[in-house]
Design an enzyme around this catalytic site. Structure first.
Site, short mmCIF file in Angstrom:
data_model
loop_
_atom_site.label_atom_id
_atom_site.label_comp_id
_atom_site.label_asym_id
_atom_site.label_seq_id
_atom_site.Cartn_x
_atom_site.Cartn_y
_atom_site.Cartn_z
N HIS A 30 11.60 25.11 49.71
CA HIS A 30 12.56 26.17 49.57
C HIS A 30 12.76 26.91 50.57
O HIS A 30 11.79 27.33 51.20
CB HIS A 30 12.08 26.93 48.36
CG HIS A 30 12.94 28.11 47.96
ND1 HIS A 30 14.03 28.02 47.03
CD2 HIS A 30 12.98 29.35 48.12
CE1 HIS A 30 14.71 29.29 47.01
NE2 HIS A 30 13.89 30.13 47.41
N GLY A 46 8.44 38.26 50.23
CA GLY A 46 7.60 37.32 49.44
C GLY A 46 6.34 38.42 49.08
O GLY A 46 6.45 39.60 49.42
N MET A 101 17.78 34.74 55.06
CA MET A 101 18.36 36.17 54.96
C MET A 101 18.79 36.75 56.08
O MET A 101 18.54 36.32 57.22
CB MET A 101 17.17 37.18 54.95
CG MET A 101 16.18 36.46 53.65
SD MET A 101 14.53 37.61 53.15
CE MET A 101 13.68 36.82 52.07
N MET A 130 16.36 35.08 39.62
CA MET A 130 15.52 36.19 40.50
C MET A 130 14.52 36.71 39.72
O MET A 130 14.90 37.36 38.87
CB MET A 130 16.02 36.93 41.53
CG MET A 130 17.00 36.44 42.57
SD MET A 130 16.14 35.24 43.67
CE MET A 130 14.96 36.33 44.37
N MET A 173 20.61 34.22 51.16
CA MET A 173 20.60 35.53 50.59
C MET A 173 21.31 36.20 51.78
O MET A 173 20.67 37.14 52.72
CB MET A 173 19.26 36.21 50.58
CG MET A 173 18.30 35.73 49.37
SD MET A 173 16.70 36.11 49.45
CE MET A 173 16.24 34.44 50.30
N ASP A 208 14.32 30.09 52.48
CA ASP A 208 14.77 31.48 52.33
C ASP A 208 15.75 31.96 53.61
O ASP A 208 14.96 32.50 54.45
CB ASP A 208 13.78 32.50 51.96
CG ASP A 208 13.35 32.06 50.42
OD1 ASP A 208 14.09 32.36 49.54
OD2 ASP A 208 12.12 32.07 50.26
N ASP A 220 12.27 32.62 40.80
CA ASP A 220 11.74 32.88 42.33
C ASP A 220 11.26 34.29 42.43
O ASP A 220 11.91 35.18 42.09
CB ASP A 220 13.01 32.58 43.15
CG ASP A 220 12.72 32.53 44.82
OD1 ASP A 220 11.74 32.94 44.97
OD2 ASP A 220 13.72 32.56 45.40
N SER A 232 8.19 28.07 48.88
CA SER A 232 9.03 28.58 49.82
C SER A 232 8.26 28.69 51.35
O SER A 232 7.16 29.24 51.39
CB SER A 232 9.33 29.95 49.30
OG SER A 232 9.92 30.71 50.43
N GLY A 250 14.21 39.37 49.07
CA GLY A 250 14.08 40.06 50.42
C GLY A 250 12.74 40.06 50.99
O GLY A 250 12.52 39.92 52.14
N HIS A 267 18.26 28.68 49.96
CA HIS A 267 18.59 29.89 49.15
C HIS A 267 19.32 30.89 50.04
O HIS A 267 18.54 31.69 50.87
CB HIS A 267 17.28 30.39 48.41
CG HIS A 267 17.42 31.56 47.80
ND1 HIS A 267 16.23 32.64 47.52
CD2 HIS A 267 18.54 32.37 47.35
CE1 HIS A 267 16.85 33.72 46.74
NE2 HIS A 267 17.91 33.58 46.61
C1 DX5 Z 1 12.28 36.38 48.11
C2 DX5 Z 1 12.51 35.03 48.35
C3 DX5 Z 1 11.54 34.11 47.67
C4 DX5 Z 1 10.14 34.33 48.31
C5 DX5 Z 1 9.12 34.46 46.99
O1 DX5 Z 1 13.37 37.06 48.32
O2 DX5 Z 1 13.79 34.33 47.75
O3 DX5 Z 1 11.71 32.69 47.80
O4 DX5 Z 1 9.58 33.47 49.05
O5 DX5 Z 1 7.87 34.68 47.39
P1 DX5 Z 1 6.75 35.13 46.42
O6 DX5 Z 1 6.31 33.57 45.72
O7 DX5 Z 1 5.57 35.20 47.35
O8 DX5 Z 1 6.91 35.75 45.46
ZN ZN Z 2 14.23 32.06 47.39
#
Ligand code: DX5
Ligand code: ZN
Length: 218
Positions: free
Chosen positions: A33, A144, A37, A137, A68, A35, A171, A8, A142, A66
């Site tokens: 990937h 990382g 948001m 999930m 969100m 993300d 994820d 990601s 939201g 992805h």
């Molecule tokens: C969280 C995202 C993830 C995020 C995962 O909401 O959807 O894709 O990047 O991050 P890590 O791998 O650091 O948990």
């Molecule tokens: Zn994600």
């Protein structure tokens, strides 16, 4: 099982995103990937289809978006024309989930459906024929860098049982210790953000690949 790695870019240095994509292009990554948001479905705002358009010329790898976001149906055409390959939407954000997934399919993209940690796997049962991927999930979406939620392992296994031929993506909190455990219960697409970017992504992904090969051989 052939496991796909989907790093990601959420944990990449946003001030130098081209470098991050160039590294991933040379790495073991199978997909990239992205993300997205919106500050509503989840509190942070990241980026949208314009980011996909910016990175598309820098890589041949599939861009796995992805979303969100609320109202993802309003974004599908923008993501398609920006160069997305896959769009995954959340059950929790889509009162008309069936229609949204049909729209993604009709636009020529691969469709996926995501469930938050509190959402049961059964929530995707009626749309399995419209998707080739279930995203379980393994943290609340939201951010990382959150710790892996152990209870989601059971859901990965349930998802594999109801969808033996789908991609089962995980994820959140995926690293060298959790990756073999999620694969053992049926995951075959691993998203990893902070793990990938807390060092050289090429090296980090090659180590992850090696650990998965070793654990599948033992
Ligand atoms: C969280 C995202 C993830 C995020 C995962 O909401 O959807 O894709 O990047 O991050 P890590 O791998 O650091 O948990
Ligand atoms: Zn994600």
């Amino acid at each position: 099982m052939n496991v796909k790695l989907a790093p990601s870019i959420l944990s990449a240095d946003f001030s130098n995103i081209a470098d991050a994509i160039t590294s991933l292009e040379q790495s073991e990554a199978d997909w990239i990937h992205v993300d997205v948001m919106d500050g509503s479905f989840v509190p942070p705002i990241t980026f949208g289809a314009q980011m996909v358009a910016a990175i598309r010329p820098l890589t041949n790898k599939p861009l796995d978006c992805h979303l969100m976001i609320e109202h993802p149906e309003t974004q599908i055409e923008m993501f398609r024309s920006a160069g997305a390959d896959r769009i995954t939407v959340h059950v929790e954000a889509c009162p008309h989930l069936h229609r949204v997934l049909q729209l993604i399919r009709e636009s020529g993209l691969k469709a996926g459906v995501a469930i938050n940690p509190a959402t049961p796997v059964i929530a995707v049962r009626e749309v399995l024929e419209l998707v080739d991927l279930i995203l379980v999930m393994t943290v609340n979406p939201g951010w990382g860098g959150q710790p892996f939620i152990e209870e989601t392992l059971r859901k990965v296994s349930e998802a594999r049982t109801i969808a033996p031929n789908h991609f089962i993506q995980v994820d959140g909190g995926i690293d060298l210790s959790t990756a073999p455990r999620v694969v053992a219960v049926g995951a075959n697409v691993l998203v990893a953000g902070s793990y990938t970017f807390s060092g050289d992504p090429i090296e980090r992904l090659s180590v992850l690949r090696r650990i998965l090969c070793e654990s599948s051989a033992s």
